[in-house]
Scaffold this motif. Structure first.
Motif, PDB file in Angstrom:
ATOM      1  N   GLN A 233     -65.659  68.547  39.262  1.00 27.43           N
ATOM      2  CA  GLN A 233     -65.313  69.364  40.409  1.00 27.43           C
ATOM      3  C   GLN A 233     -64.295  68.666  41.305  1.00 27.43           C
ATOM      4  O   GLN A 233     -63.415  69.315  41.873  1.00 27.43           O
TER       5      GLN A 233
ATOM      6  N   ALA B  81     -61.436  78.497  52.496  1.00 25.14           N
ATOM      7  CA  ALA B  81     -60.857  78.753  51.172  1.00 25.14           C
ATOM      8  C   ALA B  81     -61.256  77.665  50.190  1.00 25.14           C
ATOM      9  O   ALA B  81     -61.667  77.947  49.051  1.00 25.14           O
TER      10      ALA B  81
ATOM     11  N   TYR C 280     -70.173  77.181  39.965  1.00 20.58           N
ATOM     12  CA  TYR C 280     -71.250  78.075  39.516  1.00 20.58           C
ATOM     13  C   TYR C 280     -71.863  77.629  38.193  1.00 20.58           C
ATOM     14  O   TYR C 280     -72.930  78.131  37.803  1.00 20.58           O
TER      15      TYR C 280
ATOM     16  N   ASN D 240     -74.337  76.485  46.963  1.00 24.99           N
ATOM     17  CA  ASN D 240     -74.155  76.524  45.518  1.00 24.99           C
ATOM     18  C   ASN D 240     -75.484  76.305  44.793  1.00 24.99           C
ATOM     19  O   ASN D 240     -75.759  76.945  43.767  1.00 24.99           O
TER      20      ASN D 240
ATOM     21  N   SER E  59     -77.449  79.471  45.029  1.00 21.75           N
ATOM     22  CA  SER E  59     -76.941  80.437  44.062  1.00 21.75           C
ATOM     23  C   SER E  59     -77.529  80.194  42.679  1.00 21.75           C
ATOM     24  O   SER E  59     -77.888  81.133  41.961  1.00 21.75           O
TER      25      SER E  59
ATOM     26  N   SER F  28     -65.057  77.893  49.315  1.00 27.81           N
ATOM     27  CA  SER F  28     -65.542  79.208  48.903  1.00 27.81           C
ATOM     28  C   SER F  28     -66.055  79.152  47.468  1.00 27.81           C
ATOM     29  O   SER F  28     -65.544  78.385  46.640  1.00 27.81           O
ATOM     30  N   PRO F  29     -67.062  79.962  47.140  1.00 29.76           N
ATOM     31  CA  PRO F  29     -67.524  80.032  45.745  1.00 29.76           C
ATOM     32  C   PRO F  29     -66.416  80.444  44.774  1.00 29.76           C
ATOM     33  O   PRO F  29     -66.517  80.179  43.570  1.00 29.76           O
ATOM     34  N   SER F  30     -65.364  81.110  45.289  1.00 29.14           N
ATOM     35  CA  SER F  30     -64.276  81.555  44.413  1.00 29.14           C
ATOM     36  C   SER F  30     -63.248  80.469  44.147  1.00 29.14           C
ATOM     37  O   SER F  30     -62.361  80.662  43.305  1.00 29.14           O
ATOM     38  N   PHE F  31     -63.348  79.325  44.830  1.00 28.86           N
ATOM     39  CA  PHE F  31     -62.371  78.257  44.581  1.00 28.86           C
ATOM     40  C   PHE F  31     -62.596  77.713  43.174  1.00 28.86           C
ATOM     41  O   PHE F  31     -63.726  77.405  42.793  1.00 28.86           O
ATOM     42  N   PRO F  32     -61.538  77.587  42.373  1.00 30.76           N
ATOM     43  CA  PRO F  32     -61.709  77.331  40.929  1.00 30.76           C
ATOM     44  C   PRO F  32     -62.051  75.896  40.560  1.00 30.76           C
ATOM     45  O   PRO F  32     -61.250  75.153  39.991  1.00 30.76           O
TER      46      PRO F  32
ATOM     47  N   THR G 230     -56.094  71.710  42.195  1.00 28.17           N
ATOM     48  CA  THR G 230     -55.827  73.037  42.754  1.00 28.17           C
ATOM     49  C   THR G 230     -55.195  72.942  44.133  1.00 28.17           C
ATOM     50  O   THR G 230     -54.235  73.659  44.443  1.00 28.17           O
TER      51      THR G 230
END
Length: 230
Positions: free
Chosen positions: A102, A12, A23, A164, A167, A15-19, A109
């Protein structure tokens, strides 16, 4: 074997979705593509391998190990020393922004979703000193508090770091999604080797030798058209 609940937590967090806005950063790859230094999937894989072994990936691996050890042994002085080193060991203003932004977003978070009084106290001390922790330092501290094994946590961190960058390359070169996955697969043994090397490397070897990656990051600061923040 790593505990299943710990593995899910690490997945979690990385993950690329962790805010944390990962990206939005290319680590200088945007200029490398613009300058024709990276043209295809092979070039992307070689570039990222260099970053892992000789650039920010190497530095982050050493910082991660030192942070995890300091938190695991409750050595506040050692942790403060690592935070100070991490604040200085960046080749350009943009990579410093990338790491610090980051790191702070990650710590905020994690504290909001998985409360930990120790992390709250550390965050308060950092804020008082006007320090935004490096991403590797923040993740390592949280991983140590979680009880995640160092070797596995470091490997997962480096894999996420490499993914990352892949990506970014997929969007910039551009590469197809399948080619992007081929690069990630090719980097699997590289990540394992980079993590293993960091676990046995003396702290005195801290540093980097990826001059081209630093140069492209510096050139990106004045690049005319930019999609990424680094």
């Amino acid at each position: 074997m790593i505990d299943g609940a710990i593995l899910l937590r690490l997945m979690a967090w990385l993950s690329p979705s962790f805010p944390i806005g990962g990206y939005t950063y290319s680590h200088g790859i945007e200029y490398a593509v613009e300058a024709g230094l990276i043209k295809n999937a092979d070039g992307m894989a070689v570039w990222i391998e260099g970053v892992l072994f000789f650039g920010a990936g190497r530095i982050d691996a050493d910082l991660f190990r030192a942070t995890w050890t300091a938190v695991d042994t409750d050595d506040g002085a050692a942790l403060a020393d690592v935070v100070e080193w991490a604040d200085a060991l960046r080749g350009s203003a943009e990579t410093a922004l990338e790491s610090r932004s980051q790191g702070l977003a990650f710590l905020d978070t994690v504290r909001a979703v998985w409360p930990d009084p120790w992390l709250d106290g550390w965050a308060a001390a950092l804020a008082e000193a006007a320090i935004r922790p490096a991403h590797a330092v923040a993740v390592a501290a949280a991983a140590a508090r979680l009880g995640a094994p160092l070797r596995e946590a470091l490997a997962v961190y480096l894999h996420a770091f490499a993914a990352n960058l892949v990506s970014a390359g997929v969007r910039l070169i551009p590469l197809g999604q399948t080619d992007g996955q081929r690069v990630i697969a090719r980097l699997e043994p590289v990540v394992v080797e980079a993590a293993s090397a960091a676990l046995s490397r003396p702290w005195e070897d801290l540093g980097s030798a990826a001059a081209m990656a630093d140069w492209t990051s510096m050139k990106h600061e004045t690049q005319y058209t930019r999609l990424f923040r680094s």
